[in-house]
Design an enzyme around this catalytic site. Structure first.
Site, PDB file in Angstrom:
ATOM      1  N   GLU A   1     -53.742 -77.503  31.351  1.00  0.00           N
ATOM      2  CA  GLU A   1     -53.571 -78.952  31.161  1.00  0.00           C
ATOM      3  C   GLU A   1     -53.459 -79.184  29.668  1.00  0.00           C
ATOM      4  OE1 GLU A   1     -53.310 -81.387  33.388  1.00  0.00           O
ATOM      5  OE2 GLU A   1     -53.581 -80.139  35.151  1.00  0.00           O
TER       6      GLU A   1
ATOM      7  N   CYS B   1     -54.846 -87.456  25.947  1.00  0.00           N
ATOM      8  CA  CYS B   1     -53.671 -86.593  26.162  1.00  0.00           C
ATOM      9  C   CYS B   1     -52.482 -87.361  26.693  1.00  0.00           C
ATOM     10  CB  CYS B   1     -54.028 -85.458  27.117  1.00  0.00           C
ATOM     11  SG  CYS B   1     -54.636 -86.053  28.700  1.00  0.00           S
TER      12      CYS B   1
HETATM   13  P1  NAD Z   1     -58.382 -76.902  21.829  1.00  0.00           P
HETATM   14  O1  NAD Z   1     -57.278 -76.115  22.418  1.00  0.00           O
HETATM   15  O2  NAD Z   1     -58.673 -76.736  20.388  1.00  0.00           O
HETATM   16  O3  NAD Z   1     -59.775 -76.611  22.583  1.00  0.00           O
HETATM   17  C1  NAD Z   1     -59.896 -76.729  23.989  1.00  0.00           C
HETATM   18  C2  NAD Z   1     -60.949 -75.763  24.478  1.00  0.00           C
HETATM   19  O4  NAD Z   1     -60.525 -74.423  24.211  1.00  0.00           O
HETATM   20  C3  NAD Z   1     -62.327 -75.914  23.817  1.00  0.00           C
HETATM   21  O5  NAD Z   1     -63.326 -75.775  24.802  1.00  0.00           O
HETATM   22  C4  NAD Z   1     -62.380 -74.761  22.833  1.00  0.00           C
HETATM   23  O6  NAD Z   1     -63.675 -74.283  22.591  1.00  0.00           O
HETATM   24  C5  NAD Z   1     -61.545 -73.708  23.534  1.00  0.00           C
HETATM   25  N1  NAD Z   1     -60.896 -72.780  22.605  1.00  0.00           N
HETATM   26  C6  NAD Z   1     -60.548 -73.016  21.326  1.00  0.00           C
HETATM   27  N2  NAD Z   1     -59.972 -71.905  20.780  1.00  0.00           N
HETATM   28  C7  NAD Z   1     -59.970 -70.961  21.761  1.00  0.00           C
HETATM   29  C8  NAD Z   1     -59.524 -69.621  21.824  1.00  0.00           C
HETATM   30  N3  NAD Z   1     -58.975 -69.018  20.770  1.00  0.00           N
HETATM   31  N4  NAD Z   1     -59.672 -68.955  22.970  1.00  0.00           N
HETATM   32  C9  NAD Z   1     -60.214 -69.556  24.045  1.00  0.00           C
HETATM   33  N5  NAD Z   1     -60.676 -70.832  24.048  1.00  0.00           N
HETATM   34  C10 NAD Z   1     -60.548 -71.531  22.916  1.00  0.00           C
HETATM   35  O7  NAD Z   1     -58.031 -78.426  22.170  1.00  0.00           O
HETATM   36  P2  NAD Z   1     -58.821 -79.755  21.769  1.00  0.00           P
HETATM   37  O8  NAD Z   1     -58.616 -80.047  20.333  1.00  0.00           O
HETATM   38  O9  NAD Z   1     -60.214 -79.704  22.291  1.00  0.00           O
HETATM   39  O10 NAD Z   1     -58.042 -80.839  22.665  1.00  0.00           O
HETATM   40  C11 NAD Z   1     -56.928 -81.539  22.222  1.00  0.00           C
HETATM   41  C12 NAD Z   1     -55.688 -81.123  22.965  1.00  0.00           C
HETATM   42  O11 NAD Z   1     -55.920 -81.106  24.356  1.00  0.00           O
HETATM   43  C13 NAD Z   1     -54.543 -82.097  22.760  1.00  0.00           C
HETATM   44  O12 NAD Z   1     -53.354 -81.389  22.622  1.00  0.00           O
HETATM   45  C14 NAD Z   1     -54.530 -82.885  24.058  1.00  0.00           C
HETATM   46  O13 NAD Z   1     -53.278 -83.460  24.371  1.00  0.00           O
HETATM   47  C15 NAD Z   1     -54.946 -81.860  25.048  1.00  0.00           C
HETATM   48  N6  NAD Z   1     -55.555 -82.460  26.230  1.00  0.00           N
HETATM   49  C16 NAD Z   1     -54.922 -82.349  27.426  1.00  0.00           C
HETATM   50  C17 NAD Z   1     -55.481 -82.949  28.541  1.00  0.00           C
HETATM   51  C18 NAD Z   1     -54.828 -82.871  29.899  1.00  0.00           C
HETATM   52  O14 NAD Z   1     -55.463 -83.249  30.872  1.00  0.00           O
HETATM   53  N7  NAD Z   1     -53.592 -82.406  30.007  1.00  0.00           N
HETATM   54  C19 NAD Z   1     -56.684 -83.641  28.436  1.00  0.00           C
HETATM   55  C20 NAD Z   1     -57.299 -83.716  27.200  1.00  0.00           C
HETATM   56  C21 NAD Z   1     -56.735 -83.116  26.105  1.00  0.00           C
END
Ligand code: NAD
Length: 456
Positions: A210, A244
């Site tokens: 997502e 998002c």
């Molecule tokens: P992110 O990708 O930085 O982090 C998301 C999760 O991944 C966190 O729990 C983090 O700890 C983990 N993570 C970070 N680096 C990782 C790695 N190298 N390996 C494995 N896991 C890792 O995203 P964010 O900043 O928390 O969220 C913002 C983004 O999420 C935006 O792009 C937004 O559009 C998207 N988003 C999408 C939805 C949806 O339902 N489609 C909902 C909310 C946010």
């Protein structure tokens, strides 16, 4: 808590023992999850307020109510979803009984993002429980108070061999990914999504991603301008644009531009008053680095309205800026309260530009014309969206939610969540009372002629 690998082994054993399979067990655990949320609503809302100032109205409506609604929907329908589905046989398989069985994957991993830190772990958890899995949850470390609160409540309401919440950042997520889980449900950025996909490929683990992207709002010249402006700014201001599916930018028909600006001014005044960080929900930008990123976007923008900032409080007032398709603000996801506006001459020209961009998670079209609706829905790829509204499609569990291409893979909500966390196992049941030797060797010319006669 045990070490993660030991906990994972205990979860696998719990699953192998068949403890999650009975429908009564799953329904009871959904009720436990409902109690977790409803008995601790204030605690959860306070935690998100502590993390980034989300007002109680928003926390309740977008995080608590949506999860409770999803649980109730599953409680109502799970019995029928979980029944084996009888399907028709075919000429090739006659005579036979044909059924689809929903089989849980096993031990699944749910990784959440920070912007809706309750909903993004508990909403998929509903589907994982319904489908009969055991679960590891990893809330986002960027909303630490909520992460701690959710993890504490999971520990209180669920046996760790069934559902375990593990706190931490990227390193913890990597450990969980390498267990490996039987299914990965990830919400977050496209950048991390690619890493998740690589990890999933290593173990051939099925997954849902997502992700986000640049979701457009299109305001055509025949739109109701006042309502369009109010609904676009409602979607943009929610959670200070850190959503998002927020309208990332607005594409306005050249004839509608002055009216859209005039109504935007009135809407923002009614939402925020005159002050930079007025009465309207003062959701903070999540951290300094995102605040600096958004301030840098603003500093080079052609500002039309709003945009006042307060670095100490990490507030940015909603801002409308004039943009060009080639500017940086039109290349990256804004994920904040800045709305770039581009102007278009014709729908085919706009559709061409949108098709050249990565497919967005959402698209919002404001128009009174059924021809325009048909053309946009038919010609532009996007995950889901609304006509004459923003974000509301997420409120209907009958609509699958998710992206396409760069904005994600897989869908959830309602029955789609149950399906996401289940393997659809197809089983053909052949009776033994008849066994014509037609399909068995030797393959005589007569058999070949017969089959050709059937299918020609
Ligand atoms: P992110 O990708 O930085 O982090 C998301 C999760 O991944 C966190 O729990 C983090 O700890 C983990 N993570 C970070 N680096 C990782 C790695 N190298 N390996 C494995 N896991 C890792 O995203 P964010 O900043 O928390 O969220 C913002 C983004 O999420 C935006 O792009 C937004 O559009 C998207 N988003 C999408 C939805 C949806 O339902 N489609 C909902 C909310 C946010």
């Amino acid at each position: 808590m045990r070490h993660i690998p030991d906990q994972a082994e205990a979860q696998k054993q719990f699953f192998r023992d068949g403890k999650t399979l009975a429908l009564s067990f799953r329904l009871d655990r959904l009720r436990d999850l409902r109690n977790l949320v409803s008995d601790n609503t204030d605690l959860l809302c306070r935690a998100v307020f502590h993390d980034f100032g989300k007002p109680e109205f928003e926390a309740y409506s977008t995080e608590i109510a949506t999860v409770l609604h999803e649980i109730d929907y599953h409680l109502k329908h799970l019995k029928s979803w979980a029944k084996p589905k009888k399907v028709k046989g075919s000429l090739l398989t006659f005579p036979s009984g044909n059924r689809i069985y929903h089989q849980p994957y096993g031990s699944v991993l749910i990784i959440g993002a920070w912007n809706y830190p309750i909903r993004l772990v508990l909403h998929p958890l509903v589907g994982a429980i319904s489908a009969g899995n055991t679960v590891f949850l990893k809330p986002s470390e960027l909303a630490p108070e909520t992460s701690k609160t959710v993890a504490g409540l999971i520990k209180k309401y669920f046996a760790p061999d069934y559902v375990t919440a593990v706190e931490g950042g990227a390193e913890t997520a990597r450990i969980l990914l390498q267990l490996p889980p039987d299914y990965i449900f990830f919400t977050g950025s496209a950048k991390t999504g690619k890493l998740i996909m690589r990890e999933a490929a290593e173990h051939l683990t099925p997954f849902t991603l997502e992700l986000g992207g640049k979701s457009p709002a299109i305001v055509h010249q025949d739109a109701d301008m006042e309502t369009s402006a109010r609904r676009i700014w409602w979607g943009k201001c929610m959670n200070s644009g850190q959503t998002c599916v927020a309208p990332d930018f607005v594409a306005v028909h050249k004839n509608a531009e002055p009216e859209f600006i005039r109504h935007s001014k009135a809407v923002l005044k009614s939402f925020c008053g005159n002050s930079a960080t007025g009465a309207f929900p003062e959701v903070k930008i999540i951290n300094d680095s995102h605040f600096q990123r958004l301030s840098a976007l603003l500093s080079t923008a052609d500002l039309i309205l709003g945009g006042e900032t307060n670095a100490e409080k990490r507030y940015i007032a909603p801002a409308l800026v004039r943009a060009d398709w080639n500017q940086r603000i039109m290349k990256e996801e804004v994920f904040g309260p800045i709305l770039p506006m581009v102007v278009y001459d014709s729908l085919p020209e706009l559709a061409g530009r949108l098709r050249d961009m990565p497919s967005p998670l959402a698209l919002y079209l404001f128009t009174g014309s059924s021809d325009v609706r048909r053309d946009v829905i038919r010609n532009i790829p996007f995950g889901g969206g609304c006509i004459n509204d923003t974000i509301s499609h997420l409120g209907n569990p009958n609509l699958p939610f998710g992206g396409v291409g760069a904005s994600g893979t897989g869908k959830y909500h309602g029955k789609y969540s149950f399906d996401t966390f289940s393997n659809e196992k197809s089983v053909l049941d052949k009776p033994v009372w008849v066994d014509p030797d037609f399909r068995y060797p030797p393959y005589t010319p007569a058999k070949l002629n017969l089959i050709k006669t059937f299918f020609s």
